[in-house]
Scaffold this motif. Structure first.
Motif, PDB file in Angstrom:
ATOM      1  N   TYR A 179       7.547   8.851   4.808  1.00 41.77           N
ATOM      2  CA  TYR A 179       6.152   8.164   4.977  1.00 41.77           C
ATOM      3  C   TYR A 179       6.150   6.914   5.907  1.00 41.77           C
ATOM      4  CZ  TYR A 179       6.184  10.924   0.660  1.00 41.77           C
ATOM      5  OH  TYR A 179       6.529  11.699  -0.197  1.00 41.77           O
ATOM      6  N   PRO A 180       5.295   6.935   7.059  1.00 44.83           N
ATOM      7  CA  PRO A 180       5.577   5.771   7.797  1.00 44.83           C
ATOM      8  C   PRO A 180       5.049   4.353   6.938  1.00 44.83           C
ATOM      9  CG  PRO A 180       3.419   6.978   8.418  1.00 44.83           C
ATOM     10  CD  PRO A 180       4.231   7.825   7.380  1.00 44.83           C
ATOM     11  N   ALA A 181       5.672   3.505   6.974  1.00 49.44           N
ATOM     12  CA  ALA A 181       5.260   2.140   6.338  1.00 49.44           C
ATOM     13  C   ALA A 181       3.771   1.844   6.866  1.00 49.44           C
ATOM     14  CB  ALA A 181       6.111   0.991   6.592  1.00 49.44           C
ATOM     15  N   SER A 182       3.524   1.975   8.141  1.00 47.98           N
ATOM     16  CA  SER A 182       2.223   1.807   8.517  1.00 47.98           C
ATOM     17  C   SER A 182       1.910   2.573   9.814  1.00 47.98           C
ATOM     18  CB  SER A 182       2.051   0.204   9.220  1.00 47.98           C
ATOM     19  OG  SER A 182       1.040   0.115  10.024  1.00 47.98           O
ATOM     20  N   GLU A 233      17.938  10.279  -3.604  1.00 46.32           N
ATOM     21  CA  GLU A 233      16.365   9.919  -3.271  1.00 46.32           C
ATOM     22  C   GLU A 233      15.897  11.075  -2.563  1.00 46.32           C
ATOM     23  OE1 GLU A 233      18.348   7.514  -3.014  1.00 46.32           O
ATOM     24  OE2 GLU A 233      18.195   5.869  -4.319  1.00 46.32           O
ATOM     25  N   ARG A 234      14.651  11.355  -2.716  1.00 47.24           N
ATOM     26  CA  ARG A 234      14.003  12.321  -1.997  1.00 47.24           C
ATOM     27  C   ARG A 234      12.716  12.140  -1.151  1.00 47.24           C
ATOM     28  NH1 ARG A 234      15.340  17.389  -3.233  1.00 47.24           N
ATOM     29  NH2 ARG A 234      13.278  18.237  -2.662  1.00 47.24           N
ATOM     30  N   GLU A 235      12.418  10.697  -1.377  1.00 49.66           N
ATOM     31  CA  GLU A 235      11.309  10.063  -0.679  1.00 49.66           C
ATOM     32  C   GLU A 235      11.465   8.851  -0.168  1.00 49.66           C
ATOM     33  OE1 GLU A 235       7.174  10.626  -2.531  1.00 49.66           O
ATOM     34  OE2 GLU A 235       8.374  11.037  -4.342  1.00 49.66           O
ATOM     35  N   PHE A 236      11.098   8.560   1.023  1.00 49.20           N
ATOM     36  CA  PHE A 236      11.363   7.390   1.930  1.00 49.20           C
ATOM     37  C   PHE A 236      10.173   6.613   2.661  1.00 49.20           C
ATOM     38  CE2 PHE A 236      14.993   9.998   1.188  1.00 49.20           C
ATOM     39  CZ  PHE A 236      15.903   9.101   0.747  1.00 49.20           C
ATOM     40  N   ILE A 237       9.976   5.504   2.413  1.00 52.78           N
ATOM     41  CA  ILE A 237       8.845   4.774   3.447  1.00 52.78           C
ATOM     42  C   ILE A 237       9.720   4.267   4.516  1.00 52.78           C
ATOM     43  CG2 ILE A 237       7.162   2.810   3.453  1.00 52.78           C
ATOM     44  CD1 ILE A 237       6.962   3.346   0.186  1.00 52.78           C
ATOM     45  N   ILE A 238       9.229   4.647   5.667  1.00 51.87           N
ATOM     46  CA  ILE A 238       9.992   4.079   7.030  1.00 51.87           C
ATOM     47  C   ILE A 238       9.436   2.840   7.461  1.00 51.87           C
ATOM     48  CG2 ILE A 238      10.965   5.166   9.047  1.00 51.87           C
ATOM     49  CD1 ILE A 238      12.200   6.374   6.429  1.00 51.87           C
ATOM     50  N   GLY A 239      10.191   2.143   7.624  1.00 52.99           N
ATOM     51  CA  GLY A 239       9.753   0.484   8.144  1.00 52.99           C
ATOM     52  C   GLY A 239      10.225   0.438   9.680  1.00 52.99           C
ATOM     53  N   ASP A 253       0.841  -1.188  -0.079  1.00 48.24           N
ATOM     54  CA  ASP A 253      -0.003   0.018   0.112  1.00 48.24           C
ATOM     55  C   ASP A 253       0.834   1.304   0.032  1.00 48.24           C
ATOM     56  OD1 ASP A 253      -2.148  -1.610   0.034  1.00 48.24           O
ATOM     57  OD2 ASP A 253      -2.695  -1.022   2.201  1.00 48.24           O
ATOM     58  N   ALA A 254       1.965   1.211   0.781  1.00 51.16           N
ATOM     59  CA  ALA A 254       2.662   2.338   1.051  1.00 51.16           C
ATOM     60  C   ALA A 254       3.472   2.493  -0.338  1.00 51.16           C
ATOM     61  CB  ALA A 254       3.785   2.104   1.953  1.00 51.16           C
ATOM     62  N   ARG A 255       3.825   1.430  -0.958  1.00 54.57           N
ATOM     63  CA  ARG A 255       4.785   1.749  -2.293  1.00 54.57           C
ATOM     64  C   ARG A 255       3.616   2.165  -3.437  1.00 54.57           C
ATOM     65  NH1 ARG A 255      10.113   0.172  -2.830  1.00 54.57           N
ATOM     66  NH2 ARG A 255      10.694  -1.840  -1.687  1.00 54.57           N
ATOM     67  N   ALA A 256       2.460   1.653  -3.435  1.00 57.85           N
ATOM     68  CA  ALA A 256       1.454   2.293  -4.358  1.00 57.85           C
ATOM     69  C   ALA A 256       1.284   3.565  -4.117  1.00 57.85           C
ATOM     70  CB  ALA A 256       0.320   1.390  -4.287  1.00 57.85           C
ATOM     71  N   ALA A 257       1.170   3.933  -2.802  1.00 55.66           N
ATOM     72  CA  ALA A 257       0.964   5.439  -2.736  1.00 55.66           C
ATOM     73  C   ALA A 257       2.336   6.404  -2.866  1.00 55.66           C
ATOM     74  CB  ALA A 257       0.655   5.724  -1.344  1.00 55.66           C
ATOM     75  N   HIS A 258       3.321   5.834  -2.877  1.00 55.26           N
ATOM     76  CA  HIS A 258       4.756   6.539  -2.979  1.00 55.26           C
ATOM     77  C   HIS A 258       5.516   5.920  -3.779  1.00 55.26           C
ATOM     78  CE1 HIS A 258       2.770   9.116   0.198  1.00 55.26           C
ATOM     79  NE2 HIS A 258       2.695   8.069   0.893  1.00 55.26           N
TER      80      HIS A 258
END
Ligand code: 13P
Ligand code: SF4
Length: 309
Positions: free
Chosen positions: A257-260, A232-238, A190-195
């Motif tokens: 962005y939080p991963a969840s 890179e400029r965007e990160f999903i944080i797990g 979901d996070a990857r789809a959004a970002h």
């Protein structure tokens, strides 16, 4: 004009800092602590950096803004200092998943082998261990041992991660961090789809199927270092959401962005400025490990620190 709550927090931080100076105290905070506690601290960091700092400081008092095992580690390393934990009820659910008695039983059931224990454990569990590790140095700690077979406690995810990176036979303990365990492959999708442009960074406390999806695997400070030098400029944080604050502060031009949204550790959110103020005023909430536990635990912690990794 700054808004009033922000001004009040700033004033309270200055008052506490002045009190800390009078008390010859250093304030340490884990990277998951609330923003105002990170702003107050003399040093923020991951478990490895904070244990090193606790060992080196000249301060007479260490105020540890984190959870109980972190204050215990500081007490193990600095027996002549007063170590204060502003909320004594700030525990760690993973550390509570193993006891010294249960570990003793497990050790007896296995052939002789080293026991590697994650610092996220109580002092009496460390005392039964050969060497400690953190999420930042687990692979190097496992590789530093001549044995090809060992027990790694209490985090099964960290143990599986270390096994996959070292090829050694690692017996696991069925402990885990609920905050990281809750992250599912569907959350990551979901996070990857959004970002879609974002890099996914994950903490080794996540489940193996999550680590397989990660672009980068790192401890909390490892994530801060990685992001600072990344193009890179965007990160999903797990990892626990508290890390988003120092990430954003240090990298105002990047997006996180939080991963969840479920990844919150309630224990890491317990300490407030009032708690720090109170414990520094009264020099209360001391955490002290008794010598009979401290000395064997110190051996395991020092063996890790001596590796300088
Ligand atoms: P690190 O900051 O060492 O990565 O640890 C994560 C953690 O869960 C601490 O409680
Ligand atoms: Fe323990 Fe997990 Fe909270 Fe860290 S985030 S203190 S490992 S429960």
């Amino acid at each position: 004009m700054r808004d009033e709550p922000t001004q009040q927090i700033g004033k309270q931080i200055q008052t506490i800092k002045a009190l800390a100076k009078q008390r010859n105290a250093i304030i340490l905070a884990h990277n998951y602590q609330p923003p105002e506690i990170q702003d107050l601290a003399d040093l923020c960091g991951d478990s490895l950096e904070l244990s090193r700092k606790a060992a080196q400081t000249d301060a007479e008092v260490i105020v540890f803004c984190g959870v109980h095992f972190m204050a215990e580690t500081a007490s193990i390393l600095s027996p002549h200092k007063k170590v204060l934990l502003p909320r004594l009820d700030a525990g760690c659910l993973m550390a509570d998943m193993i006891t010294a008695e249960a570990l003793e039983h497990k050790i007896q059931s296995l052939p002789p082998m080293p026991v590697v224990t994650y610092v996220n454990s109580t002092a009496d569990v460390k005392a039964l261990s050969t060497v400690c590790c953190t999420s930042a140095n687990v692979v190097q700690v496992v590789n530093s041992l001549s044995a090809d077979e060992m027990l790694l406690t209490p985090d099964r995810n960290l143990a599986m991660y270390a096994a996959s990176r070292t090829g050694k036979k690692i017996h696991i303990w069925e402990g885990y961090c609920p905050t990281h365990e809750w992250l599912t492959p569907a959350d990551v999708a979901d996070a990857r789809a959004a970002h879609p442009e974002a890099v996914f960074v994950a903490h080794p406390e996540c489940r193996p199927e999550i680590l397989q999806l990660a672009d980068v695997i790192a401890s909390t400070s490892g994530m801060l270092r990685h992001v600072a030098q990344a193009r890179e400029r965007e990160f999903i944080i797990g990892t626990e959401q508290g890390l988003l604050y120092p990430l954003q502060k240090a990298n105002p031009d990047k997006h996180f962005y939080p991963a969840s949204k479920k990844m919150i550790c309630k224990n890491m959110k317990k300490i407030g400025l009032d708690d720090v103020h109170r414990c520094l005023t009264n020099l209360s909430n001391e955490v002290k490990v008794p010598e009979s536990i401290r000395l064997p635990a110190l051996k395991a912690v020092e063996q890790m620190i001596a590796l300088k990794i």
